[in-house]
Write a protein that holds these residues in place. Structure first.
Motif, short mmCIF file in Angstrom:
data_model
loop_
_atom_site.label_atom_id
_atom_site.label_comp_id
_atom_site.label_asym_id
_atom_site.label_seq_id
_atom_site.Cartn_x
_atom_site.Cartn_y
_atom_site.Cartn_z
N LYS A 164 14.34 9.62 5.97
CA LYS A 164 15.48 8.75 5.64
C LYS A 164 15.00 7.50 4.89
CE LYS A 164 18.26 10.29 9.58
NZ LYS A 164 19.31 11.00 8.80
N TYR A 165 15.98 6.82 4.26
CA TYR A 165 15.70 5.65 3.43
C TYR A 165 16.05 4.36 4.17
CZ TYR A 165 15.03 8.53 -0.73
OH TYR A 165 14.55 9.44 -1.65
N ALA A 166 15.35 3.29 3.79
CA ALA A 166 15.64 1.94 4.27
C ALA A 166 15.63 0.98 3.09
CB ALA A 166 14.61 1.51 5.31
N CYS A 167 16.21 -0.20 3.27
CA CYS A 167 16.18 -1.25 2.26
C CYS A 167 14.91 -2.08 2.43
CB CYS A 167 17.39 -2.16 2.39
SG CYS A 167 18.95 -1.39 1.97
N ILE A 168 14.37 -2.54 1.32
CA ILE A 168 13.17 -3.37 1.33
C ILE A 168 13.36 -4.52 0.36
CG2 ILE A 168 12.00 -2.03 -0.49
CD1 ILE A 168 9.38 -2.41 1.09
N ASP A 169 12.83 -5.72 0.68
CA ASP A 169 12.95 -6.85 -0.23
C ASP A 169 11.64 -7.06 -0.98
OD1 ASP A 169 11.17 -8.22 1.44
OD2 ASP A 169 12.73 -9.43 2.39
N LYS A 170 11.60 -8.09 -1.83
CA LYS A 170 10.44 -8.32 -2.69
C LYS A 170 9.22 -8.82 -1.93
CE LYS A 170 12.84 -9.14 -7.07
NZ LYS A 170 13.08 -10.12 -8.15
N ASN A 171 9.42 -9.24 -0.69
CA ASN A 171 8.29 -9.60 0.16
C ASN A 171 7.77 -8.40 0.93
OD1 ASN A 171 8.26 -12.41 -0.52
ND2 ASN A 171 10.03 -12.71 0.83
N MET A 172 8.29 -7.24 0.60
CA MET A 172 7.92 -5.98 1.22
C MET A 172 8.32 -5.92 2.70
SD MET A 172 6.77 -4.33 -1.36
CE MET A 172 7.44 -5.25 -2.77
N ASN A 173 9.39 -6.64 3.03
CA ASN A 173 9.94 -6.58 4.38
C ASN A 173 11.09 -5.59 4.42
OD1 ASN A 173 8.28 -8.73 5.38
ND2 ASN A 173 9.65 -10.19 4.38
N LEU A 174 11.15 -4.77 5.46
CA LEU A 174 12.27 -3.86 5.63
C LEU A 174 13.50 -4.65 6.08
CD1 LEU A 174 10.60 -0.82 7.42
CD2 LEU A 174 11.31 -0.98 5.03
N LYS A 204 0.84 -1.19 0.00
CA LYS A 204 0.00 0.00 0.00
C LYS A 204 0.88 1.25 0.00
CE LYS A 204 -3.56 2.29 2.75
NZ LYS A 204 -4.40 2.20 3.99
N PRO A 205 0.52 2.28 -0.76
CA PRO A 205 1.33 3.51 -0.76
C PRO A 205 1.35 4.18 0.62
CG PRO A 205 -0.08 3.44 -2.70
CD PRO A 205 -0.52 2.32 -1.80
N ILE A 206 2.50 4.08 1.28
CA ILE A 206 2.68 4.68 2.60
C ILE A 206 4.00 5.44 2.69
CG2 ILE A 206 1.25 2.98 3.79
CD1 ILE A 206 3.85 1.62 4.70
N PHE A 207 4.84 5.33 1.65
CA PHE A 207 6.19 5.89 1.72
C PHE A 207 6.29 7.25 1.03
CE2 PHE A 207 6.86 1.21 1.76
CZ PHE A 207 7.34 1.11 3.06
N LYS A 208 7.24 8.02 1.46
CA LYS A 208 7.50 9.32 0.84
C LYS A 208 8.15 9.16 -0.52
CE LYS A 208 9.45 13.88 1.83
NZ LYS A 208 10.16 14.72 2.85
N ASP A 209 8.89 8.07 -0.70
CA ASP A 209 9.53 7.74 -1.97
C ASP A 209 9.72 6.24 -2.03
OD1 ASP A 209 10.81 7.97 -4.43
OD2 ASP A 209 12.78 8.44 -3.56
N ALA A 210 9.74 5.67 -3.21
CA ALA A 210 10.02 4.25 -3.42
C ALA A 210 10.77 4.11 -4.73
CB ALA A 210 8.73 3.43 -3.44
N ARG A 211 11.81 3.31 -4.72
CA ARG A 211 12.66 3.12 -5.90
C ARG A 211 12.33 1.81 -6.60
NH1 ARG A 211 17.13 6.55 -4.96
NH2 ARG A 211 16.26 8.39 -3.92
N ASP A 212 12.76 1.71 -7.84
CA ASP A 212 12.52 0.50 -8.64
C ASP A 212 13.33 -0.68 -8.11
OD1 ASP A 212 10.81 1.75 -10.56
OD2 ASP A 212 12.58 2.66 -11.47
N PHE A 213 12.80 -1.89 -8.33
CA PHE A 213 13.51 -3.11 -7.97
C PHE A 213 14.45 -3.50 -9.10
CE2 PHE A 213 10.41 -3.70 -4.60
CZ PHE A 213 11.15 -4.36 -3.63
N LEU A 214 15.58 -2.84 -9.17
CA LEU A 214 16.57 -3.18 -10.18
C LEU A 214 17.26 -4.50 -9.86
CD1 LEU A 214 18.14 0.34 -10.82
CD2 LEU A 214 16.23 -0.77 -12.00
N PHE A 215 17.29 -4.84 -8.56
CA PHE A 215 17.80 -6.13 -8.10
C PHE A 215 16.73 -6.73 -7.18
CE2 PHE A 215 21.59 -3.85 -9.38
CZ PHE A 215 22.32 -4.84 -10.06
N ASP A 216 17.12 -7.61 -6.27
CA ASP A 216 16.15 -8.22 -5.36
C ASP A 216 15.81 -7.31 -4.19
OD1 ASP A 216 15.89 -10.51 -6.86
OD2 ASP A 216 17.51 -11.56 -5.81
N VAL A 217 16.44 -6.17 -4.12
CA VAL A 217 16.15 -5.18 -3.07
C VAL A 217 15.86 -3.84 -3.71
CG1 VAL A 217 17.62 -6.37 -1.39
CG2 VAL A 217 18.57 -4.52 -2.79
N SER A 218 15.21 -2.99 -2.93
CA SER A 218 14.98 -1.61 -3.36
C SER A 218 15.03 -0.73 -2.12
CB SER A 218 13.65 -1.48 -4.09
OG SER A 218 13.56 -0.19 -4.68
#
Length: 229
Positions: free
Chosen positions: A151-161, A128-142
């Motif tokens: 600030k930014y955090a890493c996220i995986d394809k299961n939408m886990n931080l 669900k859209p909750i973030f101020k910004d979200a980047r493309d999944f160029l790899f298995d993380v974004s």
């Protein structure tokens, strides 16, 4: 207005749906776009959109594609500067998104109002859209940005931080590494979100041809990518 649009789309699809999904052409009428069947010689989706594009085929505009789901045809459409998704049978998403990005590694970024999230290749809203910004999944993380501290955090394809919201800035991947800024210092993450170079430099440049330029005070030197593996 939007409720009327959805009802209009549904009625149009219900009464104009054809058995064949081949020979479909995106065309315009009265400066509006729809989907025309050359086989049946009629509009399958009436020309009521500012823009419409196949999602399951490559095209030349800013809209993008992925493999079709259940052998159906899916279309990205624009209405009053907002985007949605429609098939020949149903409205998947009404026009609520300011942005639907390209699909990278089976995910696309969507923007609703001022918040960002993700949909997957099956058009499910997996984040669900909750973030101020979200980047493309160029790899298995974004990377996603928090409203609370910017600030930014890493996220995986299961939408886990994978990390806390630690990074002041995250740049794009280059040669499999991404440079980041944390506590006013610079370092590098790999494509698994591991800090292979800690945030200790005054400034770093992207890796290009396996080499990255680093600045520390008045010193300038270069890092070799192969030493990070």
């Amino acid at each position: 207005m939007k409720k009327s649009l959805i009802l209009y789309i549904f009625i149009s699809i219900f009464f104009l749906a054809c058995s064949s999904k081949d020979n479909l052409i995106i065309t315009s009428k009265n400066e509006k776009y729809g989907v025309f069947s050359s086989k049946e010689n009629k509009f399958i989706i009436k020309p009521i959109f500012n823009q419409i594009s196949f999602i399951d085929s490559i095209n030349d505009n800013d809209f993008n594609w992925f493999e079709n789901r259940n052998s159906n045809k899916y279309f990205l459409y624009e209405y009053n500067n907002y985007f949605g998704v429609v098939s020949l049978n149903e409205v998947i998403y009404r026009p609520i998104f300011k942005k639907i990005s390209k699909f990278y590694n089976k995910f696309a970024v969507v923007q609703e109002n001022d918040k960002f999230g993700y949909i997957d290749e099956n058009l499910n809203l997996v984040q669900k859209p909750i973030f101020k910004d979200a980047r493309d999944f160029l790899f298995d993380v974004s990377f996603v940005q928090s409203f609370s501290n910017n600030k930014y955090a890493c996220i995986d394809k299961n939408m886990n931080l994978l990390t806390d919201f630690l990074y002041d800035e995250i740049y794009s991947f280059s040669n499999g590494f991404v440079r980041f800024k944390k506590d006013n210092k610079w370092g590098f993450l790999n494509n698994k979100c591991e800090e292979v170079i800690l945030a200790k430099h005054d400034f770093v440049y992207d890796f290009i041809d396996g080499v990255a330029k680093v600045i520390d005070g008045e010193k300038i030197y270069f890092l070799k990518q192969d030493r990070l593996k």
